[in-house]
Design an enzyme around this catalytic site. Structure first.
Site, PDB file in Angstrom:
ATOM      1  N   ARG A  69       8.771   5.951 -12.336  1.00  0.00           N
ATOM      2  CA  ARG A  69       9.090   4.529 -12.058  1.00  0.00           C
ATOM      3  C   ARG A  69       8.202   3.624 -12.910  1.00  0.00           C
ATOM      4  NH1 ARG A  69       8.796   3.723  -5.749  1.00  0.00           N
ATOM      5  NH2 ARG A  69       9.264   1.565  -6.323  1.00  0.00           N
ATOM      6  N   VAL A 102       6.860  -3.781  -6.997  1.00  0.00           N
ATOM      7  CA  VAL A 102       5.646  -3.121  -7.484  1.00  0.00           C
ATOM      8  C   VAL A 102       5.630  -3.073  -9.019  1.00  0.00           C
ATOM      9  CG1 VAL A 102       5.273  -1.782  -5.375  1.00  0.00           C
ATOM     10  CG2 VAL A 102       6.752  -0.840  -7.168  1.00  0.00           C
ATOM     11  N   HIS A 118       3.338  -5.376  -1.560  1.00  0.00           N
ATOM     12  CA  HIS A 118       3.468  -3.914  -1.480  1.00  0.00           C
ATOM     13  C   HIS A 118       2.766  -3.214  -2.624  1.00  0.00           C
ATOM     14  CE1 HIS A 118       7.309  -4.596   1.100  1.00  0.00           C
ATOM     15  NE2 HIS A 118       6.202  -4.733   1.795  1.00  0.00           N
ATOM     16  N   CYS A 126      -8.089   5.960  -6.388  1.00  0.00           N
ATOM     17  CA  CYS A 126      -8.536   7.260  -5.916  1.00  0.00           C
ATOM     18  C   CYS A 126      -8.336   7.320  -4.403  1.00  0.00           C
ATOM     19  CB  CYS A 126     -10.027   7.376  -6.259  1.00  0.00           C
ATOM     20  SG  CYS A 126     -10.788   8.783  -5.517  1.00  0.00           S
ATOM     21  N   CYS A 153      -9.785  11.814  -9.844  1.00  0.00           N
ATOM     22  CA  CYS A 153     -10.704  10.690 -10.096  1.00  0.00           C
ATOM     23  C   CYS A 153     -11.885  11.200 -10.927  1.00  0.00           C
ATOM     24  CB  CYS A 153     -11.187  10.153  -8.754  1.00  0.00           C
ATOM     25  SG  CYS A 153     -12.467   8.912  -8.899  1.00  0.00           S
ATOM     26  N   CYS A 156     -15.208  10.955  -8.602  1.00  0.00           N
ATOM     27  CA  CYS A 156     -15.483  11.753  -7.400  1.00  0.00           C
ATOM     28  C   CYS A 156     -14.625  12.997  -7.328  1.00  0.00           C
ATOM     29  CB  CYS A 156     -15.283  10.895  -6.140  1.00  0.00           C
ATOM     30  SG  CYS A 156     -13.553  10.624  -5.733  1.00  0.00           S
ATOM     31  N   THR A 194      16.324  -9.743  -1.816  1.00  0.00           N
ATOM     32  CA  THR A 194      15.719  -8.857  -0.820  1.00  0.00           C
ATOM     33  C   THR A 194      16.678  -8.673   0.348  1.00  0.00           C
ATOM     34  OG1 THR A 194      13.824  -8.435   0.632  1.00  0.00           O
ATOM     35  CG2 THR A 194      14.486 -10.737   0.362  1.00  0.00           C
TER      36      THR A 194
HETATM   37  C1  BV8 Z   1       3.319  -1.458   8.256  1.00  0.00           C
HETATM   38  C2  BV8 Z   1       6.148  -0.009  -1.962  1.00  0.00           C
HETATM   39  C3  BV8 Z   1       2.003  -1.016  10.085  1.00  0.00           C
HETATM   40  C4  BV8 Z   1       6.384   1.457  -2.188  1.00  0.00           C
HETATM   41  C5  BV8 Z   1       7.481  -0.603  -0.012  1.00  0.00           C
HETATM   42  C6  BV8 Z   1       7.857  -4.310  12.289  1.00  0.00           C
HETATM   43  C7  BV8 Z   1       6.598  -4.801  11.943  1.00  0.00           C
HETATM   44  C8  BV8 Z   1       5.765  -4.066  11.105  1.00  0.00           C
HETATM   45  C9  BV8 Z   1       6.197  -2.839  10.577  1.00  0.00           C
HETATM   46  C10 BV8 Z   1       7.438  -2.374  10.919  1.00  0.00           C
HETATM   47  C11 BV8 Z   1       8.264  -3.096  11.770  1.00  0.00           C
HETATM   48  N1  BV8 Z   1       9.405  -2.382  11.904  1.00  0.00           N
HETATM   49  C12 BV8 Z   1       9.334  -1.268  11.179  1.00  0.00           C
HETATM   50  C13 BV8 Z   1       8.148  -1.212  10.580  1.00  0.00           C
HETATM   51  C14 BV8 Z   1       7.699  -0.135   9.716  1.00  0.00           C
HETATM   52  C15 BV8 Z   1       8.037  -0.360   8.243  1.00  0.00           C
HETATM   53  C16 BV8 Z   1       9.378  -1.006   8.024  1.00  0.00           C
HETATM   54  O1  BV8 Z   1       9.470  -2.210   7.871  1.00  0.00           O
HETATM   55  N2  BV8 Z   1      10.415  -0.193   7.995  1.00  0.00           N
HETATM   56  C17 BV8 Z   1      11.750  -0.708   7.745  1.00  0.00           C
HETATM   57  C18 BV8 Z   1      12.515   0.265   6.857  1.00  0.00           C
HETATM   58  C19 BV8 Z   1      12.423  -0.923   9.078  1.00  0.00           C
HETATM   59  N3  BV8 Z   1       7.029  -1.177   7.620  1.00  0.00           N
HETATM   60  C20 BV8 Z   1       5.918  -0.568   7.149  1.00  0.00           C
HETATM   61  O2  BV8 Z   1       5.711   0.615   7.256  1.00  0.00           O
HETATM   62  C21 BV8 Z   1       4.892  -1.451   6.477  1.00  0.00           C
HETATM   63  N4  BV8 Z   1       3.602  -1.125   7.019  1.00  0.00           N
HETATM   64  O3  BV8 Z   1       3.988  -2.169   8.936  1.00  0.00           O
HETATM   65  O4  BV8 Z   1       2.194  -0.862   8.702  1.00  0.00           O
HETATM   66  C22 BV8 Z   1       0.629  -0.707  10.389  1.00  0.00           C
HETATM   67  C23 BV8 Z   1      -0.028  -1.518  11.292  1.00  0.00           C
HETATM   68  C24 BV8 Z   1      -1.310  -1.237  11.606  1.00  0.00           C
HETATM   69  C25 BV8 Z   1      -1.934  -0.144  11.014  1.00  0.00           C
HETATM   70  C26 BV8 Z   1      -1.278   0.660  10.092  1.00  0.00           C
HETATM   71  C27 BV8 Z   1       0.009   0.382   9.786  1.00  0.00           C
HETATM   72  C28 BV8 Z   1       4.799  -1.153   4.986  1.00  0.00           C
HETATM   73  C29 BV8 Z   1       6.092  -1.477   4.302  1.00  0.00           C
HETATM   74  C30 BV8 Z   1       5.898  -1.368   2.782  1.00  0.00           C
HETATM   75  C31 BV8 Z   1       6.627  -0.164   2.260  1.00  0.00           C
HETATM   76  N5  BV8 Z   1       6.555  -0.138   0.795  1.00  0.00           N
HETATM   77  N6  BV8 Z   1       7.327  -0.589  -1.335  1.00  0.00           N
HETATM   78  C32 BV8 Z   1       7.419   1.689  -3.243  1.00  0.00           C
HETATM   79  O5  BV8 Z   1       7.985   0.740  -3.827  1.00  0.00           O
HETATM   80  O6  BV8 Z   1       7.654   2.894  -3.526  1.00  0.00           O
HETATM   81  S1  BV8 Z   1       8.859  -1.301   0.655  1.00  0.00           S
HETATM   82  C33 BV8 Z   1      10.170  -1.253  -0.428  1.00  0.00           C
HETATM   83  O7  BV8 Z   1      11.226  -1.907   0.272  1.00  0.00           O
HETATM   84  C34 BV8 Z   1      10.037  -2.033  -1.716  1.00  0.00           C
HETATM   85  O8  BV8 Z   1       8.825  -2.726  -1.865  1.00  0.00           O
HETATM   86  C35 BV8 Z   1      11.143  -3.062  -1.604  1.00  0.00           C
HETATM   87  O9  BV8 Z   1      10.889  -4.225  -2.267  1.00  0.00           O
HETATM   88  C36 BV8 Z   1      11.118  -3.251  -0.147  1.00  0.00           C
HETATM   89  C37 BV8 Z   1      12.166  -4.042   0.527  1.00  0.00           C
HETATM   90  O10 BV8 Z   1      13.325  -3.762  -0.035  1.00  0.00           O
HETATM   91  P1  BV8 Z   1      13.974  -4.943  -0.939  1.00  0.00           P
HETATM   92  O11 BV8 Z   1      12.976  -5.476  -1.886  1.00  0.00           O
HETATM   93  O12 BV8 Z   1      14.620  -5.892  -0.021  1.00  0.00           O
HETATM   94  O13 BV8 Z   1      14.957  -4.112  -1.761  1.00  0.00           O
HETATM   95  P2  BV8 Z   1      16.291  -3.521  -1.225  1.00  0.00           P
HETATM   96  O14 BV8 Z   1      16.696  -2.473  -2.169  1.00  0.00           O
HETATM   97  O15 BV8 Z   1      16.172  -3.253   0.245  1.00  0.00           O
HETATM   98  O16 BV8 Z   1      17.320  -4.757  -1.318  1.00  0.00           O
HETATM   99  C38 BV8 Z   1      17.656  -5.260  -2.573  1.00  0.00           C
HETATM  100  C39 BV8 Z   1      18.445  -6.531  -2.291  1.00  0.00           C
HETATM  101  O17 BV8 Z   1      18.729  -7.129  -3.541  1.00  0.00           O
HETATM  102  C40 BV8 Z   1      19.757  -6.274  -1.600  1.00  0.00           C
HETATM  103  O18 BV8 Z   1      19.969  -7.236  -0.600  1.00  0.00           O
HETATM  104  C41 BV8 Z   1      20.797  -6.483  -2.735  1.00  0.00           C
HETATM  105  O19 BV8 Z   1      21.998  -7.060  -2.234  1.00  0.00           O
HETATM  106  C42 BV8 Z   1      20.102  -7.460  -3.609  1.00  0.00           C
HETATM  107  N7  BV8 Z   1      20.455  -7.387  -5.040  1.00  0.00           N
HETATM  108  C43 BV8 Z   1      20.920  -6.322  -5.743  1.00  0.00           C
HETATM  109  N8  BV8 Z   1      21.091  -6.684  -7.036  1.00  0.00           N
HETATM  110  C44 BV8 Z   1      20.678  -7.995  -7.135  1.00  0.00           C
HETATM  111  C45 BV8 Z   1      20.275  -8.433  -5.866  1.00  0.00           C
HETATM  112  N9  BV8 Z   1      19.838  -9.683  -5.634  1.00  0.00           N
HETATM  113  C46 BV8 Z   1      19.788 -10.535  -6.693  1.00  0.00           C
HETATM  114  N10 BV8 Z   1      20.147 -10.187  -7.949  1.00  0.00           N
HETATM  115  C47 BV8 Z   1      20.600  -8.933  -8.203  1.00  0.00           C
HETATM  116  N11 BV8 Z   1      20.969  -8.586  -9.451  1.00  0.00           N
END
Ligand code: BV8
Length: 247
Positions: A69, A102, A118, A126, A153, A156, A194
């Site tokens: 990626r 990212v 994110h 590390c 790393c 370490c 998003t």
């Molecule tokens: C956490 C980095 C807790 C990695 C990513 C409620 C509250 C808090 C947490 C949660 C909650 N409910 C559930 C959770 C858990 C989870 C979560 O949200 N799950 C979801 C699936 C339900 N959240 C987490 O785990 C987060 N951490 O809450 O920790 C905690 C608390 C205390 C102590 C410890 C822990 C962490 C979430 C971060 C995950 N990492 N990315 C990587 O990239 O590999 S998220 C990943 O999804 C990407 O960053 C991406 O950006 C993100 C969201 O997706 P979108 O950006 O929206 O992209 P997507 O493909 O979904 O949509 C694209 C859109 O674009 C579509 O609508 C499409 O129609 C449109 N589109 C397409 N083409 C175009 C376009 N628009 C315009 N122009 C175009 N040409």
């Protein structure tokens, strides 16, 4: 009518926020998070690969995915949408850019102080404690990707991991609190590309709406953010944004 209304609202904003997701980079050739994975990862689900458990279970598979990626992000170019976001900040310096992405395409289009909720493909660290930046040679990944052992790393010897926020991991406190602060105090929030389903990032447009800001959405498809959007511009980032803010 809607685009003209959006232009007036956006260009007369005093403290706009731009909130972007993977759709922002789609027209640069960077697959969105919900797109089907291809190559070596075709049989995996991104949400299951983007976790600490997946990395610890198979570091070579996950590190190989992120290196692939990263190499694709390096080959990509900012699209007209990224340039329009940078042009908005040039017109209105109090603009805040918050991204879930990212890649570094906002920065390469000229946006500064971008809040990465994110993390970044370009900030590996590390897994040792305390976490610290890691440096390693650029990988030139084959088209279909490959398994690749993470580097160690140099200070370490622990494994190096991608500098992104995985599911189940906390978001960087400084970026999140700055994004919440900007959303709570903005007068217009422009959300682009998003699906608005990943939390707590997905709260950002909702905080703006609750604070009385005008929310403008740019997305070719309906999303849960339709419910909080004042204006819904059905279209892509690279076609709609230059109509709102010519670069
Ligand atoms: C956490 C980095 C807790 C990695 C990513 C409620 C509250 C808090 C947490 C949660 C909650 N409910 C559930 C959770 C858990 C989870 C979560 O949200 N799950 C979801 C699936 C339900 N959240 C987490 O785990 C987060 N951490 O809450 O920790 C905690 C608390 C205390 C102590 C410890 C822990 C962490 C979430 C971060 C995950 N990492 N990315 C990587 O990239 O590999 S998220 C990943 O999804 C990407 O960053 C991406 O950006 C993100 C969201 O997706 P979108 O950006 O929206 O992209 P997507 O493909 O979904 O949509 C694209 C859109 O674009 C579509 O609508 C499409 O129609 C449109 N589109 C397409 N083409 C175009 C376009 N628009 C315009 N122009 C175009 N040409």
């Amino acid at each position: 009518m809607t685009v003209a209304a959006a232009v007036d609202l956006l260009l007369s904003a005093r403290r706009p926020v731009v909130f972007t997701g993977a759709g922002m980079s789609a027209e640069s050739g960077v697959p969105t998070f919900r797109d089907d994975l291809t190559g070596l990862w075709a049989r995996y689900d991104a949400e299951r690969l983007a976790t600490p458990e997946a990395f610890h279970a198979d570091p070579d598979l996950v590190w190989g995915w992120y290196e692939w990626r990263r190499s694709r992000a390096l080959q990509a170019l900012p699209n007209a949408g990224h340039h329009s976001v940078a042009a908005l900040a040039a017109r209105i310096p109090a603009t805040t850019v918050v991204t879930q992405n990212v890649d570094d395409l906002h920065e390469r289009a000229g946006s500064t102080a971008v809040l990465h909720l994110h993390g970044s493909l370009f900030a590996p660290r590390c897994i040792g404690t305390p976490p610290h930046p890691a440096v390693f040679p650029d990988a030139d990944e084959p088209e279909e990707g490959r398994r690749l052992a993470p580097p160690r790393c140099v200070s370490c010897g622990a494994l190096v991991r991608p500098g992104v926020v995985w599911f189940g991991e906390q978001l960087p406190e400084d970026a999140l609190s700055a994004a919440v602060e900007a959303a709570a105090n903005c007068d217009v929030l422009l959300t682009v590309g998003t699906s608005g389903v990943v939390y707590p990032a997905a709260e950002i447009p909702r905080i703006a709406a609750r604070s009385g800001a005008t929310v403008i959405q740019v997305n070719p498809d309906p999303t849960p953010l339709d419910a909080v959007s004042t204006l819904n511009l059905r279209g892509t980032a690279a076609t709609i944004l230059p109509q709102l803010v010519p670069a």
